[in-house]
Design an enzyme around this catalytic site. Structure first.
Site, short mmCIF file in Angstrom:
data_model
loop_
_atom_site.label_atom_id
_atom_site.label_comp_id
_atom_site.label_asym_id
_atom_site.label_seq_id
_atom_site.Cartn_x
_atom_site.Cartn_y
_atom_site.Cartn_z
N THR A 198 44.20 8.53 100.33
CA THR A 198 43.57 7.52 99.24
C THR A 198 43.99 5.61 100.05
O THR A 198 44.79 6.04 101.64
CB THR A 198 45.13 8.04 98.31
OG1 THR A 198 44.20 8.80 97.91
CG2 THR A 198 44.47 6.32 97.45
N ARG A 226 40.56 16.24 87.16
CA ARG A 226 41.77 15.81 87.08
C ARG A 226 41.97 14.10 87.19
O ARG A 226 41.10 14.34 88.26
CB ARG A 226 42.06 16.89 87.85
CG ARG A 226 43.28 16.27 88.45
CD ARG A 226 43.27 15.80 89.83
NE ARG A 226 45.43 15.50 90.50
CZ ARG A 226 45.09 14.18 91.15
NH1 ARG A 226 44.00 13.11 91.74
NH2 ARG A 226 46.58 13.34 91.40
N GLY A 228 44.77 11.41 88.71
CA GLY A 228 46.15 11.56 89.10
C GLY A 228 46.82 10.30 88.73
O GLY A 228 45.75 9.31 87.99
N ASP A 229 47.28 9.91 90.22
CA ASP A 229 47.98 8.34 89.28
C ASP A 229 47.18 6.77 89.90
O ASP A 229 47.47 5.86 89.00
CB ASP A 229 49.56 7.71 90.34
CG ASP A 229 49.15 7.84 91.84
OD1 ASP A 229 48.10 9.03 91.82
OD2 ASP A 229 49.56 7.06 92.46
N THR A 249 49.79 6.04 96.89
CA THR A 249 49.22 6.82 97.98
C THR A 249 50.36 8.72 98.02
O THR A 249 51.51 8.52 98.48
CB THR A 249 48.77 6.98 99.09
OG1 THR A 249 48.38 8.62 99.59
CG2 THR A 249 49.78 6.33 99.83
N GLY A 250 50.18 9.24 97.07
CA GLY A 250 50.28 10.80 97.76
C GLY A 250 50.38 11.66 96.58
O GLY A 250 48.98 10.90 95.55
N GLY A 252 49.32 12.15 93.40
CA GLY A 252 49.33 11.30 92.21
C GLY A 252 49.93 12.07 90.50
O GLY A 252 50.83 11.73 89.83
N1 GLY Z 1 47.08 9.65 94.82
C1 GLY Z 1 46.47 10.14 94.89
C2 GLY Z 1 45.60 11.47 93.63
O1 GLY Z 1 47.18 11.84 93.50
O2 GLY Z 1 45.36 11.57 92.84
#
Ligand code: GLY
Length: 258
Positions: A198, A226, A228-229, A249-250, A252
């Site tokens: 990311t 899906r 994420g964050d 980043t990681g 989410g």
């Molecule tokens: N941090 C990016 C995701 O999990 O989509």
């Protein structure tokens, strides 16, 4: 808070910056401007291999220089965040825009968000499949709608009304074999294989305004739909003047849970 996954944040914490100046010999002066970027908590350089690692480093250097040039010229935090992230979205060695990882049925679904620390305005898109630069679309959601988050086909359709370029989904797949992004394809075969990360950028401009942005293709082999964050303000992105600007980043789901 305990994580068993790799998480990374790019952050400007105003209280710390206040204590010393940036690009100045005067220790007590306020900072002129500052920029922090990340290219994701994807694989380590050893997992990626030398060639891919070098491409990723070069991409980060180019992005950072783009931001520095804008800020040195008096550019705003929000303009800088958008411009920097666009360069990373256009580069297939990052998991955002062109280099986005694939869903488990082989498609690209991208998420992005921005936040303006001066106004607390924010905008985000999730699950876009045709928008070339999701970060620009997220900014249009912030500035040109009364909403915060648009998803899926509705978000791509909004891009059309905003002159934000759309591309054939093939655009997101075409360069990954030619340009060293084959690692992304392998990441989609097996989640533990090397993959890129990311992208994010946080900025303090010379007017003292903060801004943050994050863009991603999400996690490799994710279920279609899906999210994420990265498009969730307060999870993947946050900015408030006088306080902080953050891009995460990681995995989410961990950011959202925590
Ligand atoms: N941090 C990016 C995701 O999990 O989509």
């Amino acid at each position: 808070m305990k994580f068993n996954v790799t998480l990374l944040v790019a952050a400007i914490v105003f209280a710390q910056l206040d204590a010393h100046s940036i690009h100045s010999e005067e220790p007590a002066m306020k900072p002129t401007w500052a920029i922090v970027i990340h290219g994701g908590a994807g694989s380590s350089p050893t997992q990626l291999g030398e060639e891919s690692s070098q491409k990723r480093t070069a991409g980060l250097q180019h992005a950072l220089q783009t931001g520095r040039d804008l800020l040195a010229d008096g550019g705003t935090a929000m303009d800088t965040v958008e411009a920097v992230i666009r360069t990373l979205e256009d580069n297939p060695v990052f998991n955002a825009g062109r280099g986005s990882v694939l869903t488990n049925d082989g498609r690209v679904e991208m998420d992005a968000s921005v936040m303006d620390g001066k106004t607390l305005g924010c905008g985000a898109v999730a699950g876009v499949t045709k928008t070339k630069n999701p970060i620009s679309l997220a900014r249009r959601v912030m500035t040109n709608t009364k909403h915060v988050l648009l998803v899926g086909p509705g978000a791509d359709e909004f891009a059309e009304t905003q002159q934000v370029p759309l591309v054939d989904p093939e655009y997101f797949l075409s360069q990954r074999h030619e340009d060293g992004a084959a690692n992304i394809a392998s990441a989609n075969q097996e989640e533990d294989e090397p993959h890129f990360g990311t992208v994010g950028c946080v900025v303090l401009d010379s007017q003292g305004n903060l801004a943050a942005g994050t863009s991603t293709g999400g996690t490799a082999k994710k279920l279609p739909g899906r999210v994420g964050d990265s498009p969730i303000v307060g999870a993947g992105t946050y900015a408030a003047n006088g306080l902080c600007a953050v891009s995460g980043t990681g995995v989410g789901e961990e950011y959202i849970r925590n």
